[in-house]
Motif scaffolding. Structure first.
Motif, PDB file in Angstrom:
ATOM      1  N   THR A 112       8.361   7.592   2.302  1.00 44.72           N
ATOM      2  CA  THR A 112       8.597   6.154   2.131  1.00 44.72           C
ATOM      3  C   THR A 112       9.489   5.518   3.193  1.00 44.72           C
ATOM      4  OG1 THR A 112      10.468   6.577   0.675  1.00 44.72           O
ATOM      5  CG2 THR A 112       8.294   6.295  -0.372  1.00 44.72           C
ATOM      6  N   THR A 113      10.040   6.296   4.124  1.00 44.48           N
ATOM      7  CA  THR A 113      10.909   5.726   5.154  1.00 44.48           C
ATOM      8  C   THR A 113      10.539   6.257   6.531  1.00 44.48           C
ATOM      9  OG1 THR A 113      12.611   7.436   4.941  1.00 44.48           O
ATOM     10  CG2 THR A 113      12.848   5.461   3.555  1.00 44.48           C
ATOM     11  N   LYS A 164       0.401   4.065   7.652  1.00 44.98           N
ATOM     12  CA  LYS A 164       0.800   3.288   6.479  1.00 44.98           C
ATOM     13  C   LYS A 164       1.238   1.915   6.956  1.00 44.98           C
ATOM     14  CE  LYS A 164       2.725   7.248   4.039  1.00 44.98           C
ATOM     15  NZ  LYS A 164       3.902   7.811   3.413  1.00 44.98           N
ATOM     16  N   LYS A 165       1.510   1.060   5.996  1.00 47.42           N
ATOM     17  CA  LYS A 165       2.132  -0.224   6.270  1.00 47.42           C
ATOM     18  C   LYS A 165       3.641  -0.012   6.177  1.00 47.42           C
ATOM     19  CE  LYS A 165       0.187  -3.906   4.611  1.00 47.42           C
ATOM     20  NZ  LYS A 165      -0.288  -4.937   3.687  1.00 47.42           N
ATOM     21  N   TRP A 166       4.365  -0.247   7.292  1.00 47.25           N
ATOM     22  CA  TRP A 166       5.807  -0.036   7.365  1.00 47.25           C
ATOM     23  C   TRP A 166       6.508  -1.388   7.501  1.00 47.25           C
ATOM     24  CZ3 TRP A 166       7.483   4.643   6.200  1.00 47.25           C
ATOM     25  CH2 TRP A 166       6.635   5.735   6.418  1.00 47.25           C
ATOM     26  N   TYR A 167       7.293  -1.746   6.459  1.00 48.55           N
ATOM     27  CA  TYR A 167       8.042  -2.998   6.473  1.00 48.55           C
ATOM     28  C   TYR A 167       9.368  -2.806   7.208  1.00 48.55           C
ATOM     29  CZ  TYR A 167       4.767  -4.519   2.910  1.00 48.55           C
ATOM     30  OH  TYR A 167       3.626  -4.850   2.244  1.00 48.55           O
ATOM     31  N   TYR A 218       5.748  -6.597   9.021  1.00 46.01           N
ATOM     32  CA  TYR A 218       5.467  -5.166   8.978  1.00 46.01           C
ATOM     33  C   TYR A 218       4.667  -4.747  10.201  1.00 46.01           C
ATOM     34  CZ  TYR A 218       0.753  -6.432   7.326  1.00 46.01           C
ATOM     35  OH  TYR A 218      -0.508  -6.957   7.208  1.00 46.01           O
ATOM     36  N   GLN A 265       1.621  -1.746  10.933  1.00 45.83           N
ATOM     37  CA  GLN A 265       0.734  -0.818  10.237  1.00 45.83           C
ATOM     38  C   GLN A 265      -0.061  -0.012  11.258  1.00 45.83           C
ATOM     39  OE1 GLN A 265      -1.921  -2.602   7.381  1.00 45.83           O
ATOM     40  NE2 GLN A 265      -2.572  -0.627   6.593  1.00 45.83           N
ATOM     41  N   SER A 314      10.399   0.823   5.736  1.00 46.82           N
ATOM     42  CA  SER A 314      10.139   1.330   4.391  1.00 46.82           C
ATOM     43  C   SER A 314       8.718   0.952   3.996  1.00 46.82           C
ATOM     44  CB  SER A 314      11.128   0.709   3.399  1.00 46.82           C
ATOM     45  OG  SER A 314      10.822   1.074   2.079  1.00 46.82           O
ATOM     46  N   THR A 315       8.126   1.760   3.120  1.00 50.57           N
ATOM     47  CA  THR A 315       6.781   1.434   2.646  1.00 50.57           C
ATOM     48  C   THR A 315       6.802   0.449   1.492  1.00 50.57           C
ATOM     49  OG1 THR A 315       6.804   3.336   1.161  1.00 50.57           O
ATOM     50  CG2 THR A 315       5.798   3.640   3.348  1.00 50.57           C
ATOM     51  N   ASN A 316       7.976   0.111   0.984  1.00 50.25           N
ATOM     52  CA  ASN A 316       8.043  -0.843  -0.128  1.00 50.25           C
ATOM     53  C   ASN A 316       9.092  -1.891   0.096  1.00 50.25           C
ATOM     54  OD1 ASN A 316      10.447   0.571  -0.730  1.00 50.25           O
ATOM     55  ND2 ASN A 316       9.330   1.926  -2.087  1.00 50.25           N
ATOM     56  N   ARG A 321       7.071 -10.690   4.228  1.00 46.89           N
ATOM     57  CA  ARG A 321       7.790  -9.662   4.973  1.00 46.89           C
ATOM     58  C   ARG A 321       6.988  -9.229   6.190  1.00 46.89           C
ATOM     59  NH1 ARG A 321       8.856  -5.133   0.810  1.00 46.89           N
ATOM     60  NH2 ARG A 321       9.998  -4.220   2.541  1.00 46.89           N
TER      61      ARG A 321
END
Length: 143
Positions: A117-118, A37-40, A62, A64, A141-143, A60
């Protein structure tokens, strides 16, 4: 310096080992599919303090994890005009230890927490450039 900190942050986040405070219903298995995933970047936990990650208002940073063992590290340098860099490398997972290689340098870390999501990765490195290694938890986080 920011590239090195981000690279070290990735390693720290990727290779963290500690207990998971989440209940089992919210955690997911540490496997390649769940990491892709893309992790910010969100924050660092060092010496009992949580330090927010310093994202710029225009974008932001990230990391990925992608298929075919490709990892992308993206970071924004400045906002006017948007100046961003993307580094491509390779990654692998063995148990809950993740390794990433950028520019011939491999970093490893332990996934200490993973939900849908984390992501939290723990590593030990000289976070504050004082010559002494600290245990650092990197939160994503993913968002």
């Amino acid at each position: 310096m920011k590239k090195l900190l981000l690279l070290l942050s990735f390693v720290a986040v990727s290779l963290t080992s500690c207990s998971n405070d989440d209940d089992s219903s919210s955690s997911v298995a540490v496997n390649e599919t769940n990491l892709m995933k893309k992790w910010y970047y969100v924050s660092y936990e060092v010496a009992g303090q949580t330090i927010p990650y310093d994202n710029l208002e225009c974008g932001r940073d990230y990391i990925q994890f992608k298929a075919n063992d490709v990892v992308e590290d993206y970071y924004v340098n400045s906002c006017d005009p948007l100046d961003a860099d993307t580094d491509l490398g390779t990654w692998s997972l063995s148990g809950n230890t993740v390794s990433a290689t950028f520019f011939g340098t491999t970093v490893t870390g332990t996934v200490s927490s993973l939900t849908a999501t984390t992501l939290q990765i723990t590593d030990t490195f000289d976070f504050d450039d004082d010559g002494t290694d600290e245990t650092v938890k990197i939160n994503y986080s993913t968002n």
